[in-house]
Design a protein around this motif. Structure first.
Motif, PDB file in Angstrom:
ATOM      1  N   LEU A 133      -4.380   5.363   9.768  1.00 34.18           N
ATOM      2  CA  LEU A 133      -3.902   4.051   9.255  1.00 34.18           C
ATOM      3  C   LEU A 133      -4.011   4.528   7.474  1.00 34.18           C
ATOM      4  CD1 LEU A 133      -5.515   2.041  11.588  1.00 34.18           C
ATOM      5  CD2 LEU A 133      -3.333   2.765  11.144  1.00 34.18           C
ATOM      6  N   GLU A 134      -4.756   5.089   6.655  1.00 34.61           N
ATOM      7  CA  GLU A 134      -5.015   4.440   5.532  1.00 34.61           C
ATOM      8  C   GLU A 134      -3.636   5.144   4.678  1.00 34.61           C
ATOM      9  OE1 GLU A 134      -6.716   4.348   1.482  1.00 34.61           O
ATOM     10  OE2 GLU A 134      -7.066   3.129   2.591  1.00 34.61           O
ATOM     11  N   ARG A 142      -7.051  -0.845   8.692  1.00 35.04           N
ATOM     12  CA  ARG A 142      -7.696  -0.231   8.132  1.00 35.04           C
ATOM     13  C   ARG A 142      -8.710   0.033   9.427  1.00 35.04           C
ATOM     14  NH1 ARG A 142      -6.759   0.936   2.375  1.00 35.04           N
ATOM     15  NH2 ARG A 142      -8.748  -0.784   2.013  1.00 35.04           N
ATOM     16  N   ASP A 143      -9.204  -0.902   9.762  1.00 41.39           N
ATOM     17  CA  ASP A 143     -10.746  -1.006  10.695  1.00 41.39           C
ATOM     18  C   ASP A 143     -10.621  -0.586  12.153  1.00 41.39           C
ATOM     19  OD1 ASP A 143     -13.068  -1.700  11.153  1.00 41.39           O
ATOM     20  OD2 ASP A 143     -12.968  -3.765  11.416  1.00 41.39           O
ATOM     21  N   LYS A 144      -9.940   0.799  12.366  1.00 41.35           N
ATOM     22  CA  LYS A 144      -9.887   1.750  13.454  1.00 41.35           C
ATOM     23  C   LYS A 144     -10.622   2.825  13.801  1.00 41.35           C
ATOM     24  CE  LYS A 144      -6.249  -2.377  14.890  1.00 41.35           C
ATOM     25  NZ  LYS A 144      -6.713  -3.115  14.628  1.00 41.35           N
ATOM     26  N   HIS A 200       0.983  -0.713   0.016  1.00 41.57           N
ATOM     27  CA  HIS A 200       0.410   0.329  -0.077  1.00 41.57           C
ATOM     28  C   HIS A 200       1.019   1.288  -0.233  1.00 41.57           C
ATOM     29  CE1 HIS A 200      -3.491   2.966   1.102  1.00 41.57           C
ATOM     30  NE2 HIS A 200      -2.755   3.175   1.672  1.00 41.57           N
ATOM     31  N   GLY A 231       0.262   4.448   0.331  1.00 43.78           N
ATOM     32  CA  GLY A 231      -0.515   5.616   1.035  1.00 43.78           C
ATOM     33  C   GLY A 231       0.208   7.003   0.828  1.00 43.78           C
ATOM     34  N   LEU A 267      -5.338  -5.407   4.439  1.00 41.20           N
ATOM     35  CA  LEU A 267      -5.734  -3.719   3.947  1.00 41.20           C
ATOM     36  C   LEU A 267      -7.059  -3.545   5.011  1.00 41.20           C
ATOM     37  CD1 LEU A 267      -4.018  -3.037   0.923  1.00 41.20           C
ATOM     38  CD2 LEU A 267      -3.190  -2.679   2.553  1.00 41.20           C
ATOM     39  N   GLY A 325      -2.166  -3.063  12.153  1.00 41.34           N
ATOM     40  CA  GLY A 325      -2.581  -1.578  12.532  1.00 41.34           C
ATOM     41  C   GLY A 325      -2.938  -0.810  14.066  1.00 41.34           C
ATOM     42  N   ALA A 345      -9.207   5.843  11.051  1.00 45.70           N
ATOM     43  CA  ALA A 345      -9.279   4.687   9.467  1.00 45.70           C
ATOM     44  C   ALA A 345      -8.560   5.479   9.116  1.00 45.70           C
ATOM     45  CB  ALA A 345     -10.506   3.930   9.360  1.00 45.70           C
ATOM     46  N   PRO A 346      -8.597   7.290   8.708  1.00 49.36           N
ATOM     47  CA  PRO A 346      -7.916   8.058   8.226  1.00 49.36           C
ATOM     48  C   PRO A 346      -6.515   8.081   8.468  1.00 49.36           C
ATOM     49  CG  PRO A 346      -9.805   9.156   8.606  1.00 49.36           C
ATOM     50  CD  PRO A 346      -9.769   7.502   9.066  1.00 49.36           C
TER      51      PRO A 346
END
Length: 326
Positions: free
Chosen positions: A298-299, A289-291, A119, A121, A285, A253, A295-296
């Motif tokens: 981690l993205e 990102r599932d936080k 990724h 990023g 992924l 994450g 999430a933004p």
């Protein structure tokens, strides 16, 4: 001469360098079977005798926690590795690093083609993190000091497993019947994939008898499960690998948040490069990102898979070459 080593339970990678040398260009290197030696000092002496060299400084990455120059670990043939004893045996200065700490130092030596971008990023100057599932789960934070990333050893892989849904709650209950403490190391590792496979199988997921027999007889059942999953020969193995990758992504994450790893997260260890097709299908992924509200953040974090299995050796050499006394 300077000695660098990546000391594992199966093999010890050792290499010699002249002062001021390149971590990627040893003058002599060799892989020795760790379990054939009763002491690590015997292994090191065997290597040095064959090379006909004497060293003044050694840096060794050890698969276990290092406290006060001493490591006690069940994953090595020698229960205890002590820097003081090694100094006396080699008549040289000796520094022990955690193996993930050594691998983290090695990241800076890697070429672009030795990293697979999972990724891209939007990298920002700051800390980075390394997470590496293999025999166990290793983790390391790379702190940005304004000039370079400085690795900090961690045993974060042994933190308590945090299930996120009903199937993972069931996995936790299953493992609590086997272990007093269930850590991410019990799940996001080679033995962890076997634990997940057994959990799903005992929960009622059917498995073709030939595939189960193949897994049961394999010296490395985790690798057999991965192969069957990636080759599409077993729905149970596919489910096991899928759940394993979800747990891997979730813990990566977690580490990224704890480190605020805006410069990137690196996936090391022996498993990640072998399951790239699964890591690249979006499962990892999504869990990473599932936080929720974070999430933004981690993205924006880049994620790379380390493809070169010599990274820990290069890192031990880099440390030795940079920080050995003149």
């Amino acid at each position: 001469m300077i000695l660098a080593g990546d000391i594992g339970g199966t093999k010890s990678l050792l290499a010699l360098y002249p002062p001021g040398g390149d971590p990627r260009r040893p003058v002599h290197g060799r892989s020795l079977p760790s379990r054939e030696y009763s002491r690590l000092s015997d292994c090191l002496k065997d290597f040095l005798d064959a090379a006909r060299e004497k060293v003044t400084f050694a840096c060794l990455g050890i698969a276990g926690p290092v406290v006060g120059g001493r490591s006690v670990t069940p994953n090595l043939p020698w229960e205890t590795v002590d820097a003081t004893e090694l100094r006396q045996a080699l008549d040289a200065e000796v520094v022990l690093l955690n193996d993930l700490e050594a691998k983290a130092y090695g990241i800076a030596t890697l070429r672009p083609e030795e990293l697979h971008c999972l990724h891209p990023g939007k990298p920002a100057t700051g800390n980075a993190a390394l997470i590496a599932p293999g025999t166990g789960l290793g983790e390391c934070i790379l702190f940005w000091d304004g000039k370079m990333h400085r690795p900090s050893a961690s045993e974060g892989g042994h933190c308590s497993f945090a299930p996120r849904n009903e199937i993972e709650i069931g996995l936790l209950r299953y493992l609590l019947r086997k272990y007093h403490h269930v850590s991410f190391d019990r799940i996001v590792s080679g033995k962890g994939l076997v634990n997940i496979y057994n959990y799903l199988r005992e929960s009622g997921s059917a498995e073709p008898a030939p595939v189960h027999e193949e897994i049961s007889k394999d010296d490395d059942p985790a690798a057999a499960i991965s192969r069957a999953a990636l080759e599409g020969r077993s729905e149970l193995c596919r489910k096991a690998l899928h759940l394993w990758v979800e747990c891997f992504g979730a813990e990566a994450g977690n580490l990224a948040l704890k480190a605020l790893a805006t410069a990137g997260v690196y996936l090391g260890g022996g498993i990640a490069p072998k399951i790239l097709p699964k890591l690249t299908d979006g499962t990892f992924l999504a869990a990473f990102r599932d936080k929720a509200r974070l999430a933004p953040l981690l993205e924006a974090i880049p994620i790379h898979v380390i493809l070169n299995d010599q990274a820990a050796l290069y890192g031990a050499a880099r440390f030795a070459l940079q920080f050995s006394p003149p």
